[in-house]
Design a protein around this motif. Structure first.
Motif, PDB file in Angstrom:
ATOM      1  N   UNK A 129       0.352  -1.384  -0.546  1.00 36.96           N
ATOM      2  CA  UNK A 129      -0.393   0.167  -0.425  1.00 36.96           C
ATOM      3  C   UNK A 129       1.085   0.882   0.204  1.00 36.96           C
ATOM      4  N   UNK A 130       2.013   1.030   0.170  1.00 43.07           N
ATOM      5  CA  UNK A 130       3.080   2.217   0.495  1.00 43.07           C
ATOM      6  C   UNK A 130       3.865   3.014  -0.713  1.00 43.07           C
ATOM      7  N   UNK A 131       3.766   1.508  -1.418  1.00 45.40           N
ATOM      8  CA  UNK A 131       4.634   1.940  -2.836  1.00 45.40           C
ATOM      9  C   UNK A 131       3.337   2.741  -3.832  1.00 45.40           C
ATOM     10  N   UNK A 132       4.372   3.441  -4.526  1.00 45.87           N
ATOM     11  CA  UNK A 132       3.731   5.009  -5.808  1.00 45.87           C
ATOM     12  C   UNK A 132       3.383   4.128  -7.094  1.00 45.87           C
ATOM     13  N   UNK A 133       2.238   4.063  -6.865  1.00 45.08           N
ATOM     14  CA  UNK A 133       1.084   3.324  -8.380  1.00 45.08           C
ATOM     15  C   UNK A 133       1.078   4.245  -8.951  1.00 45.08           C
ATOM     16  N   UNK A 134       1.720   4.512 -10.466  1.00 44.33           N
ATOM     17  CA  UNK A 134       1.377   4.772 -11.461  1.00 44.33           C
ATOM     18  C   UNK A 134       2.472   4.733 -12.882  1.00 44.33           C
ATOM     19  N   UNK A 135       0.636   5.401 -13.564  1.00 43.94           N
ATOM     20  CA  UNK A 135       0.948   4.843 -14.875  1.00 43.94           C
ATOM     21  C   UNK A 135       0.097   3.501 -15.338  1.00 43.94           C
ATOM     22  N   UNK A 136      -0.049   2.186 -14.854  1.00 42.38           N
ATOM     23  CA  UNK A 136      -0.065   1.072 -15.203  1.00 42.38           C
ATOM     24  C   UNK A 136      -1.066   0.597 -14.041  1.00 42.38           C
TER      25      UNK A 136
ATOM     26  N   UNK B 245       3.983  -1.225  -9.460  1.00 42.38           N
ATOM     27  CA  UNK B 245       4.801  -0.256  -9.127  1.00 42.38           C
ATOM     28  C   UNK B 245       5.802   1.125  -9.757  1.00 42.38           C
ATOM     29  N   UNK B 246       5.946   1.886  -9.345  1.00 40.41           N
ATOM     30  CA  UNK B 246       7.573   2.967 -10.169  1.00 40.41           C
ATOM     31  C   UNK B 246       8.807   2.824  -8.957  1.00 40.41           C
ATOM     32  N   UNK B 247       8.489   2.050  -7.828  1.00 44.61           N
ATOM     33  CA  UNK B 247       9.560   2.290  -6.966  1.00 44.61           C
ATOM     34  C   UNK B 247       9.891   0.436  -6.705  1.00 44.61           C
TER      35      UNK B 247
ATOM     36  N   UNK C  45      10.872  -2.950  -5.476  1.00 46.15           N
ATOM     37  CA  UNK C  45       9.729  -3.723  -4.587  1.00 46.15           C
ATOM     38  C   UNK C  45      10.404  -5.508  -3.828  1.00 46.15           C
ATOM     39  N   UNK C  46      11.739  -4.662  -4.193  1.00 51.22           N
ATOM     40  CA  UNK C  46      12.805  -5.618  -3.279  1.00 51.22           C
ATOM     41  C   UNK C  46      12.728  -6.097  -1.909  1.00 51.22           C
ATOM     42  N   UNK C  47      12.291  -5.130  -1.124  1.00 45.18           N
ATOM     43  CA  UNK C  47      11.673  -5.601   0.244  1.00 45.18           C
ATOM     44  C   UNK C  47      10.797  -6.269   0.415  1.00 45.18           C
ATOM     45  N   UNK C  48       9.443  -5.561  -0.679  1.00 46.84           N
ATOM     46  CA  UNK C  48       8.218  -6.316  -0.864  1.00 46.84           C
ATOM     47  C   UNK C  48       8.178  -8.371  -0.914  1.00 46.84           C
ATOM     48  N   UNK C  49       8.923  -7.639  -1.804  1.00 45.74           N
ATOM     49  CA  UNK C  49       9.857  -9.470  -3.130  1.00 45.74           C
ATOM     50  C   UNK C  49      10.144 -10.412  -1.218  1.00 45.74           C
ATOM     51  N   UNK C  50      11.259  -9.650  -0.831  1.00 47.35           N
ATOM     52  CA  UNK C  50      12.081 -10.678   0.219  1.00 47.35           C
ATOM     53  C   UNK C  50      11.155 -10.510   1.235  1.00 47.35           C
ATOM     54  N   UNK C  51      10.054 -10.119   1.378  1.00 46.72           N
ATOM     55  CA  UNK C  51       9.483  -9.960   2.877  1.00 46.72           C
ATOM     56  C   UNK C  51       8.888 -11.567   2.578  1.00 46.72           C
ATOM     57  N   UNK C  52       7.532 -11.345   1.350  1.00 46.37           N
ATOM     58  CA  UNK C  52       6.371 -12.050   0.594  1.00 46.37           C
ATOM     59  C   UNK C  52       7.658 -13.666   1.146  1.00 46.37           C
ATOM     60  N   UNK C  53       8.706 -13.660   0.711  1.00 52.59           N
ATOM     61  CA  UNK C  53       9.257 -15.144  -0.054  1.00 52.59           C
ATOM     62  C   UNK C  53      10.071 -15.957   1.157  1.00 52.59           C
ATOM     63  N   UNK C  54      10.745 -15.063   2.155  1.00 51.36           N
ATOM     64  CA  UNK C  54      10.740 -15.002   3.784  1.00 51.36           C
ATOM     65  C   UNK C  54       9.376 -15.478   4.502  1.00 51.36           C
ATOM     66  N   UNK C  55       8.799 -14.696   5.273  1.00 49.82           N
ATOM     67  CA  UNK C  55       7.808 -14.758   5.679  1.00 49.82           C
ATOM     68  C   UNK C  55       7.048 -16.038   4.977  1.00 49.82           C
TER      69      UNK C  55
END
Length: 315
Positions: A168-175, A192-194, A196-206
């Protein structure tokens, strides 16, 4: 228009658009009927199981309380995912607001983790029942169920909460078109335009921490159960013990297998159609939910008798 960090201008998205099957749009037509039937079966069977356990005093035991929790989780997961998917198939209602999308994302992650945790506790219940039968009443009691419920809620609610928050904290632009039928974290965050490495790492690790640890403990429990069962000398004891655990293990194996296949197809996404992970993602929210109460109802004598008594009372 809004300025992004790199100084370029882009249009801020206000909602998402779910685009189910990119390369195989015809899948929606033939999938809608079996999906709706599976949804009705899952809702009806789980509701029947909950009512049976609630009304039958003989089923007021820790194992059946855990089974009730499993049915409740299945119902919530189905209601969170399947009605929206069917609305897309039938009425092309593909729009979903940001809050609704992130809420769906949270419920899916949280409740799937809670379901995995419930399977683990049910495996522990069977381990104590078979390996330590004399101590079973003192270990697996109503107090154990309360502690188990608190553990399931606390662990999974807190551990999965960062997933939708980070997205939710990511910046969504264009697509704003999600190439999926549901708001899966990976599908949403890649828009997202930002970074997203942290998102993917947390999803994977969690995911591997929660589901992985549950699976290890589940299989360890059944290895110990199998070892104890093979030592039994009494006639018919082995068959009875294996029958008791059979239904649990079948469902856990199916739950794990479909999840593993989904992960593998994501890893090998260049070699498979992008619609395959989407299909598996949808089916994973309805097939186990439809199978759980049926397998338990058919293979567990006490539940079968309870349903029969309720039907007789109804007649």
């Amino acid at each position: 228009m809004t300025a992004h960090q790199n100084g370029t201008l882009s249009t801020e998205a206000s909602d998402f658009l779910l685009n189910c099957f990119v390369t195989s749009s015809s899948w929606q037509q033939w999938l809608s009927l079996p999906l709706s039937l599976l949804f009705l079966l899952a809702m009806g069977a789980n509701a029947t199981l909950l009512i049976t356990i609630q009304l039958e005093v003989s089923l007021h035991q820790p194992l059946y309380y855990l089974l009730s929790l499993l049915s409740l989780l299945d119902i919530v997961l189905c209601l969170t995912v399947i009605p929206k998917v069917l609305a897309i198939f039938w009425f092309d209602l593909r729009h979903i607001s940001f809050p609704a999308c992130f809420l769906q994302m949270y419920i899916m992650n949280c409740f799937l983790a809670m379901e995995s945790c419930t399977f683990m506790l049910m495996a522990y219940d069977r381990y104590v029942a078979i390996c330590h039968p004399l101590r079973y009443p003192s270990i697996i009691n109503d107090q154990f169920v309360v502690k188990a419920a608190v553990f399931i809620l606390t662990r999974n609610v807190l551990m999965t909460l960062p997933i939708p928050i980070l997205s939710a904290q990511l910046h969504y632009c264009g697509r704003n078109v999600i190439e999926n039928c549901i708001c899966a974290n990976m599908s949403v965050s890649r828009l997202s335009c930002d970074d997203v490495t942290i998102n993917h790492l947390y999803q994977f690790a969690g995911g591997w921490t929660l589901l992985g640890s549950d699976l290890i403990l589940i299989f360890l429990s059944y290895i110990l159960i199998l070892r104890a069962v093979l030592r039994l000398k009494a006639e018919g004891a082995v068959a009875k013990a294996l029958s008791t655990c059979g239904s649990h293990f079948i469902l856990i194996l199916f739950f794990s297998t479909i999840l593993l296949v989904f992960v593998l197809t994501h890893v090998a996404k260049k070699k498979v159609s992008p619609d395959v992970p989407v299909l598996l993602n949808v089916l994973h929210h309805v097939i186990p939910a439809a199978l759980n109460p049926i397998v338990y109802g058919v293979r567990t004598q006490e539940i079968k008798q309870g349903i029969q008594r309720l039907l007789k009372k109804g007649c």
